[in-house]
Design a protein around this motif. Sequence first.
Motif, PDB file in Angstrom:
ATOM      1  N   GLU A 248      -0.995  -4.141  -9.254  1.00 28.30           N
ATOM      2  CA  GLU A 248      -1.972  -4.338  -8.186  1.00 28.30           C
ATOM      3  C   GLU A 248      -2.949  -3.173  -8.153  1.00 28.30           C
ATOM      4  OE1 GLU A 248      -2.635  -6.740  -6.163  1.00 28.30           O
ATOM      5  OE2 GLU A 248      -0.861  -8.018  -5.985  1.00 28.30           O
ATOM      6  N   SER A 249      -4.101  -3.393  -7.517  1.00 30.79           N
ATOM      7  CA  SER A 249      -5.099  -2.336  -7.389  1.00 30.79           C
ATOM      8  C   SER A 249      -4.636  -1.302  -6.359  1.00 30.79           C
ATOM      9  CB  SER A 249      -6.438  -2.923  -6.956  1.00 30.79           C
ATOM     10  OG  SER A 249      -7.324  -1.904  -6.532  1.00 30.79           O
ATOM     11  N   PRO A 250      -4.551  -0.016  -6.741  1.00 32.43           N
ATOM     12  CA  PRO A 250      -4.186   1.011  -5.760  1.00 32.43           C
ATOM     13  C   PRO A 250      -5.167   1.083  -4.594  1.00 32.43           C
ATOM     14  CG  PRO A 250      -3.999   1.869  -7.996  1.00 32.43           C
ATOM     15  CD  PRO A 250      -4.669   0.534  -8.101  1.00 32.43           C
ATOM     16  N   VAL A 251      -6.458   0.847  -4.867  1.00 30.43           N
ATOM     17  CA  VAL A 251      -7.463   0.878  -3.795  1.00 30.43           C
ATOM     18  C   VAL A 251      -7.159  -0.210  -2.766  1.00 30.43           C
ATOM     19  CG1 VAL A 251      -9.905   0.595  -3.246  1.00 30.43           C
ATOM     20  CG2 VAL A 251      -9.231   1.842  -5.311  1.00 30.43           C
ATOM     21  N   LYS A 252      -6.864  -1.417  -3.259  1.00 29.06           N
ATOM     22  CA  LYS A 252      -6.510  -2.511  -2.364  1.00 29.06           C
ATOM     23  C   LYS A 252      -5.255  -2.179  -1.561  1.00 29.06           C
ATOM     24  CE  LYS A 252      -5.109  -7.388  -2.428  1.00 29.06           C
ATOM     25  NZ  LYS A 252      -4.776  -8.555  -3.275  1.00 29.06           N
ATOM     26  N   PHE A 253      -4.277  -1.574  -2.221  1.00 30.21           N
ATOM     27  CA  PHE A 253      -3.024  -1.220  -1.541  1.00 30.21           C
ATOM     28  C   PHE A 253      -3.261  -0.187  -0.447  1.00 30.21           C
ATOM     29  CE2 PHE A 253       0.430   1.947  -1.350  1.00 30.21           C
ATOM     30  CZ  PHE A 253       1.400   1.171  -0.745  1.00 30.21           C
ATOM     31  N   PHE A 254      -3.985   0.880  -0.761  1.00 29.22           N
ATOM     32  CA  PHE A 254      -4.180   1.941   0.233  1.00 29.22           C
ATOM     33  C   PHE A 254      -5.009   1.454   1.421  1.00 29.22           C
ATOM     34  CE2 PHE A 254      -3.101   4.855  -3.363  1.00 29.22           C
ATOM     35  CZ  PHE A 254      -2.017   5.469  -2.750  1.00 29.22           C
ATOM     36  N   LYS A 255      -5.918   0.509   1.191  1.00 29.37           N
ATOM     37  CA  LYS A 255      -6.660  -0.087   2.308  1.00 29.37           C
ATOM     38  C   LYS A 255      -5.743  -0.955   3.162  1.00 29.37           C
ATOM     39  CE  LYS A 255     -11.363  -0.252   0.361  1.00 29.37           C
ATOM     40  NZ  LYS A 255     -12.450  -1.160  -0.103  1.00 29.37           N
ATOM     41  N   ALA A 256      -4.869  -1.708   2.508  1.00 28.25           N
ATOM     42  CA  ALA A 256      -3.970  -2.618   3.219  1.00 28.25           C
ATOM     43  C   ALA A 256      -2.951  -1.866   4.075  1.00 28.25           C
ATOM     44  CB  ALA A 256      -3.254  -3.522   2.223  1.00 28.25           C
ATOM     45  N   MET A 257      -2.465  -0.726   3.565  1.00 31.04           N
ATOM     46  CA  MET A 257      -1.382  -0.037   4.269  1.00 31.04           C
ATOM     47  C   MET A 257      -1.881   0.892   5.371  1.00 31.04           C
ATOM     48  SD  MET A 257      -1.413   3.382   3.479  1.00 31.04           S
ATOM     49  CE  MET A 257      -2.570   4.311   2.536  1.00 31.04           C
ATOM     50  N   LEU A 258      -3.200   1.067   5.504  1.00 32.11           N
ATOM     51  CA  LEU A 258      -3.754   2.069   6.414  1.00 32.11           C
ATOM     52  C   LEU A 258      -3.304   1.911   7.871  1.00 32.11           C
ATOM     53  CD1 LEU A 258      -5.515   4.558   6.309  1.00 32.11           C
ATOM     54  CD2 LEU A 258      -7.517   3.120   6.763  1.00 32.11           C
TER      55      LEU A 258
END
Length: 407
Positions: free
Chosen positions: A248-258
């Motif tokens: 998965e995209s780390p950028v997408k993950f870090f936005k999702a978990m914020l």
Amino acid sequence: MKNFYSWYKKHITTAIFIGLILGIFTGLFLAGRFEPVLTVTSLIGSIYMNALNMMIFPLVFCSIIMGISSIGNARTTGKITAGAMIFFLCTTALASLAGLIIPRLIHLGEGVKFEMATSDIQATEMTSILDTIKNLIPSNPVAAFANGNMLQVLVFAVIVGFTLIAIGEKGKALLNVIDSCNEVCLKVISTVMYFTPIGVFCTIVPVVEANGTETIISLATQLIILYAAFFGFALIVYGGSVKFIGKESPVKFFKAMLPAALNAFGTCSSSATIPISKQCMEDEMGVSNKITSIAIPLGATVNMDAVSILMSFMIMFFANACGINVSISMMIVILLANVLLSVGTPGIPGGAIASFAALATMAGLPAGVMGVYISINTLCDMGATCVNVIGDMAGCVVLKEKIKLED
């Protein structure tokens, strides 16, 4: 009164910050004067620390047994639990290693001098791994508790935990008693934590008065480096896991978990963030509820990567500051104990205090470092809890890719 209690409970972190700042300024102002005030603050600070220390051994013992028991029961859920445990334990081991190696490489704490506000104690020295292994199993568990031998208490807890799993139904009565004891310990710690603003104020005043502005600068530098280690670990290990294992995209993950990460940062509780973490992963990352329902609660119990970094980081810092040499064999002992303790650390505010006290005893640190650590525990705990929750959610993304669920 209820309104004040409710308000105070919601804003206790703010109150702790205020107590810390007031304690710093009060300690600087009282330097060399007003001895009676210093006597009173030292007395109250000692009472507060004793109240926390009172529950360290029972809390560690009971929480480790309950952690092992919950892991044993969860194994019946199959691949999800096994995969989650492998991920969490591997990242915890990496976190412990990073926390021990980084401070050693940068010589963190060398040149810093602390004049302890409380009297020192003589800790048992561990001269070699062979000596440590020889004394791992306590011939008298009661003596291990009485003498403050935390390593023997840990091993005894592990033996009891796995034995209770092995005997199954017959062990449920004792497990229920230990569960009740664990809840009592957590309640006592939680109650004591309500007095943390006062305790922080009274423990930091004598320390600052004794050490002056050098202490403030040293601790501020320590916190900056610690937070860099926290979020560097999250970016490299969790981001790398999401990209290379979870696909998965780390950028997408870090936005999702914020949202979950910010909640954890504010509440200092990974357990209280479970519902938000589940929602973030299910809605934004498409992780199955079957995975989040197991991995995230399990992670709140056993995944304490940042606590592991924090513990080993602080041990190395205080050891260097106090002029105590931490040998390679001691580093290995601390690394192994740190992994075990991080699994047993409760996901509540202040839960890391007991772990630090246990490791500090093993490393032979003077008792006075507890006063310094407690005074900055909340500042450390906020970042640590945030990173722990990020790790729980990263584990969900990895499991989504590696475990194909049937509808």
